[in-house]
Design a protein around this motif. Structure first.
Motif, PDB file in Angstrom:
ATOM      1  N   GLU A   1       1.485  -3.508  -1.452  1.00 19.73           N
ATOM      2  CA  GLU A   1       0.229  -3.818  -2.143  1.00 19.73           C
ATOM      3  C   GLU A   1       0.449  -4.902  -3.188  1.00 19.73           C
ATOM      4  O   GLU A   1       1.457  -4.911  -3.891  1.00 19.73           O
ATOM      5  CB  GLU A   1      -0.298  -2.567  -2.844  1.00 19.73           C
ATOM      6  CG  GLU A   1      -0.657  -1.431  -1.922  1.00 19.73           C
ATOM      7  CD  GLU A   1      -1.867  -1.743  -1.055  1.00 19.73           C
ATOM      8  OE1 GLU A   1      -2.976  -1.826  -1.585  1.00 19.73           O
ATOM      9  OE2 GLU A   1      -1.668  -1.936   0.169  1.00 19.73           O
TER      10      GLU A   1
ATOM     11  N   THR B   1      -3.259  -4.862   0.801  1.00 17.05           N
ATOM     12  CA  THR B   1      -2.011  -4.894   1.568  1.00 17.05           C
ATOM     13  C   THR B   1      -1.708  -6.335   1.975  1.00 17.05           C
ATOM     14  O   THR B   1      -2.571  -7.019   2.530  1.00 17.05           O
ATOM     15  CB  THR B   1      -2.154  -4.011   2.829  1.00 17.05           C
ATOM     16  OG1 THR B   1      -2.529  -2.704   2.413  1.00 17.05           O
ATOM     17  CG2 THR B   1      -0.858  -3.953   3.623  1.00 17.05           C
TER      18      THR B   1
ATOM     19  N   ASP C   1       1.621  -1.372   6.048  1.00 21.32           N
ATOM     20  CA  ASP C   1       1.931  -0.026   5.549  1.00 21.32           C
ATOM     21  C   ASP C   1       2.824   0.635   6.591  1.00 21.32           C
ATOM     22  O   ASP C   1       2.720   0.336   7.783  1.00 21.32           O
ATOM     23  CB  ASP C   1       0.656   0.830   5.455  1.00 21.32           C
ATOM     24  CG  ASP C   1      -0.449   0.174   4.656  1.00 21.32           C
ATOM     25  OD1 ASP C   1      -0.216  -0.118   3.478  1.00 21.32           O
ATOM     26  OD2 ASP C   1      -1.541  -0.047   5.223  1.00 21.32           O
TER      27      ASP C   1
ATOM     28  N   THR D   1      -4.622   1.805   4.331  1.00 20.05           N
ATOM     29  CA  THR D   1      -3.494   2.273   3.511  1.00 20.05           C
ATOM     30  C   THR D   1      -3.700   3.746   3.142  1.00 20.05           C
ATOM     31  O   THR D   1      -2.756   4.553   3.179  1.00 20.05           O
ATOM     32  CB  THR D   1      -3.375   1.401   2.244  1.00 20.05           C
ATOM     33  OG1 THR D   1      -3.151   0.045   2.656  1.00 20.05           O
ATOM     34  CG2 THR D   1      -2.239   1.851   1.346  1.00 20.05           C
TER      35      THR D   1
HETATM   36 MG   LIG Z   1      -4.240  -1.675   2.907  1.00 18.52          MG
END
Ligand SMILES: [Mg+2]
Ligand SMILES: Nc1nc2c(ncn2[C@@H]2O[C@H](COP(=O)(O)OP(=O)(O)OP(=O)(O)O)[C@@H](O)[C@H]2O)c(=O)[nH]1
Length: 206
Positions: free
Chosen positions: A52, A75, A79, A37
């Protein structure tokens, strides 16, 4: 291509340059907490899309936070970010989740990707094997980027990393700092060059 994107968070319109003619999907993969991320966010020219979720006590014993004690979120889907590599080529970056329970998303993220960056943390190299298997099985060309968290993990040479991961010969391995835009761009450029080399090789062999 003449399209415009609006950043939800900043409401700033960020049009693609008129010269942009090629959009390429790139996957950013790796084990839990290796910095995926962070990597996407460092290089993205739009406010990155993040999914998230707060980590709760339920993950105790499953998620290894020993090397990233400050980590509070993880996550849960993917992303997304965008970075222009050149006036004509725009990379669409998709970061995978790291936790094994979200592995079903990895196939989706890898599907149609021109290439992948596999981020590794040398303090937890064994966590990388599953991800490397996924990327190899998907047949997506990739580079391995060692995200350097501190001085102690620079003690390993890139050859040590290559040996420890039993990597396929010819796959580039490099160091990076996932928080640094130039460093991340360097990895992405190396990936695209690797993909172009492989394509060239294939053309000559056919
Ligand atoms: Mg992540
Ligand atoms: N010191 C240092 N910290 C980093 C670096 N990259 C990421 N971090 C930190 O490490 C933690 C994990 O980073 P993330 O980017 O959330 O990792 P991730 O791989 O996306 O994690 P998951 O999605 O949960 O698998 C965060 O607290 C980051 O701030 C780095 O290069 N150096």
């Amino acid at each position: 291509m003449d399209s415009a994107t609006t950043c939800e968070a900043s409401r700033v319109p960020l049009p693609l340059p008129q010269t942009a003619s090629r959009g390429v999907k790139i996957a950013v993969a790796g084990g839990f907490g290796v910095g995926k991320t962070t990597f996407v966010g460092a290089v993205s020219e739009i406010t990155p899309l993040r999914t998230e979720a707060e980590m709760t006590a339920a993950s105790t014993g499953t998620d290894d936070l020993s090397t990233t004690p400050a980590k509070r979120t993880t996550t849960v889907a993917f992303d997304f970010g965008r970075a222009a590599l050149s006036p004509s080529t725009v990379l669409y970056l998709f970061g995978t989740p790291g936790q094994e329970r979200f592995e079903f998303m990895w196939r989706t993220v890898l599907k149609g990707a021109l290439g992948a960056v596999v981020l590794v943390d040398t303090r937890r190299l064994k966590d990388s094997f599953r991800c490397l298997d996924w990327v190899e099985d998907a047949g997506v060309p990739y580079v391995v980027a060692h995200n350097v968290f501190g001085r102690e993990d620079q003690e390993h040479s890139l050859d040590d990393v290559r040996d420890a991961l039993q990597m396929t010969p010819g796959v580039p391995v490099m160091r990076c700092d996932a928080r640094d835009r130039q460093s991340v761009r360097g990895v992405l450029i190396a990936l695209v060059q690797h993909v172009m080399r492989l394509a060239d090789l294939q053309r000559r062999q056919s």
